[in-house]
Motif scaffolding. Structure first.
Motif, PDB file in Angstrom:
ATOM      1  N   VAL A  17       0.852  -1.188   0.000  1.00 38.14           N
ATOM      2  CA  VAL A  17       0.000   0.000   0.000  1.00 38.14           C
ATOM      3  C   VAL A  17       0.891   1.242   0.000  1.00 38.14           C
ATOM      4  CG1 VAL A  17      -1.770   1.289   1.261  1.00 38.14           C
ATOM      5  CG2 VAL A  17      -1.794  -1.216   1.287  1.00 38.14           C
ATOM      6  N   CYS A  18       0.676   2.131  -0.970  1.00 42.73           N
ATOM      7  CA  CYS A  18       1.473   3.349  -1.046  1.00 42.73           C
ATOM      8  C   CYS A  18       1.228   4.209   0.191  1.00 42.73           C
ATOM      9  CB  CYS A  18       1.114   4.134  -2.304  1.00 42.73           C
ATOM     10  SG  CYS A  18       1.912   5.742  -2.398  1.00 42.73           S
ATOM     11  N   GLU A  19       2.322   4.666   0.814  1.00 42.31           N
ATOM     12  CA  GLU A  19       2.218   5.479   2.024  1.00 42.31           C
ATOM     13  C   GLU A  19       1.583   6.837   1.743  1.00 42.31           C
ATOM     14  OE1 GLU A  19       6.046   6.008   3.801  1.00 42.31           O
ATOM     15  OE2 GLU A  19       5.436   4.890   5.571  1.00 42.31           O
ATOM     16  N   ASP A  20       1.717   7.263   0.518  1.00 40.85           N
ATOM     17  CA  ASP A  20       1.273   8.604   0.180  1.00 40.85           C
ATOM     18  C   ASP A  20      -0.189   8.644  -0.240  1.00 40.85           C
ATOM     19  OD1 ASP A  20       1.846  11.223   0.150  1.00 40.85           O
ATOM     20  OD2 ASP A  20       3.169  11.200  -1.592  1.00 40.85           O
ATOM     21  N   CYS A  21      -0.548   7.811  -1.219  1.00 37.85           N
ATOM     22  CA  CYS A  21      -1.896   7.908  -1.794  1.00 37.85           C
ATOM     23  C   CYS A  21      -2.765   6.690  -1.470  1.00 37.85           C
ATOM     24  CB  CYS A  21      -1.803   8.095  -3.311  1.00 37.85           C
ATOM     25  SG  CYS A  21      -1.178   6.649  -4.172  1.00 37.85           S
ATOM     26  N   GLY A  22      -2.195   5.652  -0.874  1.00 32.24           N
ATOM     27  CA  GLY A  22      -2.989   4.488  -0.502  1.00 32.24           C
ATOM     28  C   GLY A  22      -3.281   3.529  -1.640  1.00 32.24           C
ATOM     29  N   GLU A  23      -2.775   3.836  -2.818  1.00 31.91           N
ATOM     30  CA  GLU A  23      -2.954   2.930  -3.956  1.00 31.91           C
ATOM     31  C   GLU A  23      -2.001   1.747  -3.826  1.00 31.91           C
ATOM     32  OE1 GLU A  23      -5.096   3.146  -6.683  1.00 31.91           O
ATOM     33  OE2 GLU A  23      -6.038   4.703  -5.461  1.00 31.91           O
ATOM     34  N   PRO A  24      -2.344   0.612  -4.476  1.00 29.45           N
ATOM     35  CA  PRO A  24      -1.453  -0.552  -4.385  1.00 29.45           C
ATOM     36  C   PRO A  24      -0.111  -0.325  -5.097  1.00 29.45           C
ATOM     37  CG  PRO A  24      -3.407  -1.063  -5.697  1.00 29.45           C
ATOM     38  CD  PRO A  24      -3.589   0.319  -5.194  1.00 29.45           C
ATOM     39  N   ILE A  25       0.941  -0.889  -4.517  1.00 33.69           N
ATOM     40  CA  ILE A  25       2.258  -0.906  -5.156  1.00 33.69           C
ATOM     41  C   ILE A  25       2.394  -2.277  -5.805  1.00 33.69           C
ATOM     42  CG2 ILE A  25       4.756  -0.718  -4.795  1.00 33.69           C
ATOM     43  CD1 ILE A  25       4.114   0.745  -2.135  1.00 33.69           C
ATOM     44  N   SER A  26       2.844  -2.303  -7.058  1.00 31.36           N
ATOM     45  CA  SER A  26       2.872  -3.584  -7.760  1.00 31.36           C
ATOM     46  C   SER A  26       3.927  -4.525  -7.167  1.00 31.36           C
ATOM     47  CB  SER A  26       3.153  -3.358  -9.248  1.00 31.36           C
ATOM     48  OG  SER A  26       4.525  -3.080  -9.438  1.00 31.36           O
ATOM     49  N   PHE A  27       3.637  -5.802  -7.263  1.00 31.20           N
ATOM     50  CA  PHE A  27       4.561  -6.817  -6.758  1.00 31.20           C
ATOM     51  C   PHE A  27       5.917  -6.692  -7.459  1.00 31.20           C
ATOM     52  CE2 PHE A  27       6.221 -11.219  -7.404  1.00 31.20           C
ATOM     53  CZ  PHE A  27       6.680 -11.402  -6.109  1.00 31.20           C
ATOM     54  N   ARG A  28       5.890  -6.453  -8.756  1.00 30.70           N
ATOM     55  CA  ARG A  28       7.139  -6.319  -9.519  1.00 30.70           C
ATOM     56  C   ARG A  28       8.001  -5.185  -8.970  1.00 30.70           C
ATOM     57  NH1 ARG A  28       7.103  -4.339 -14.732  1.00 30.70           N
ATOM     58  NH2 ARG A  28       9.315  -4.583 -15.108  1.00 30.70           N
ATOM     59  N   ARG A  29       7.346  -4.077  -8.666  1.00 31.52           N
ATOM     60  CA  ARG A  29       8.067  -2.922  -8.139  1.00 31.52           C
ATOM     61  C   ARG A  29       8.660  -3.240  -6.761  1.00 31.52           C
ATOM     62  NH1 ARG A  29       9.341   2.164  -7.656  1.00 31.52           N
ATOM     63  NH2 ARG A  29       8.694   3.421  -5.902  1.00 31.52           N
ATOM     64  N   LEU A  30       7.891  -3.925  -5.933  1.00 33.66           N
ATOM     65  CA  LEU A  30       8.370  -4.280  -4.597  1.00 33.66           C
ATOM     66  C   LEU A  30       9.569  -5.232  -4.674  1.00 33.66           C
ATOM     67  CD1 LEU A  30       5.080  -4.741  -2.582  1.00 33.66           C
ATOM     68  CD2 LEU A  30       6.885  -3.099  -2.083  1.00 33.66           C
ATOM     69  N   LEU A  31       9.494  -6.113  -5.647  1.00 37.40           N
ATOM     70  CA  LEU A  31      10.570  -7.075  -5.808  1.00 37.40           C
ATOM     71  C   LEU A  31      11.861  -6.356  -6.234  1.00 37.40           C
ATOM     72  CD1 LEU A  31      10.461 -10.087  -5.320  1.00 37.40           C
ATOM     73  CD2 LEU A  31      10.181 -10.430  -7.776  1.00 37.40           C
TER      74      LEU A  31
END
Ligand SMILES: [Zn+2]
Length: 146
Positions: A84-98
């Motif tokens: 969950v994005c700290e700023d806007c609450g939108e999901p962060i993609s799994f690819r990006r997290l990886l």
């Protein structure tokens, strides 16, 4: 929401970052011990000593900063909010997290904050220090680009 399998993968990436960090910590420590032993040596003048010392301190700050981020992400992983994005609450993609296991922002918010950082740097304030410590997409820190 991330699947259990995805969470496990991200935990492994974070664990790897921690391992790398503690390795760096060890080398910084042994450097600092050598440093103490070398104090008073004629071949290294005082300004050089000072420069080495401040470089070492910066290294420690960066490591502490990264360690804090990793610990925070492990907590976010545990309570299920890591994607969950700290700023806007939108999901962060799994690819990006990886790719960026310590990121707490979605790509949109990250790009916006980078634009703001660039604007600040252009205005002549901020020596780029903040950008350097941040989880820059180009940073040499806790990325997976190696
Ligand atoms: Zn966002």
């Amino acid at each position: 929401m991330l699947s259990q399998k995805e969470k496990t993968q991200i935990r492994a990436v974070l664990a790897e970052e921690l391992r790398r960090l503690s390795k760096k910590g060890e080398s910084a420590l042994s450097y600092s011990m050598n440093h103490e032993r070398n104090i008073g040596r004629d071949s290294i003048d005082e300004s050089m000593e000072e420069e080495l010392f401040s470089t070492e301190m910066r290294l420690h700050d960066r490591e502490k900063f990264l360690l804090g981020k990793i610990n925070k992400q492990l907590a976010r992983l545990d309570n299920g909010s890591i994607d969950v994005c700290e700023d806007c609450g939108e999901p962060i993609s799994f690819r990006r997290l990886l790719a960026r296991p310590v990121t707490t922002l979605c790509i949109d918010c990250k790009e916006q904050s980078e634009r703001e950082e660039a604007a600040i740097a252009q205005a002549g304030r901020g020596s780029g220090e903040a950008a350097d410590l941040g989880e820059s997409e180009r940073g040499a820190g806790a990325g997976a680009e190696e």
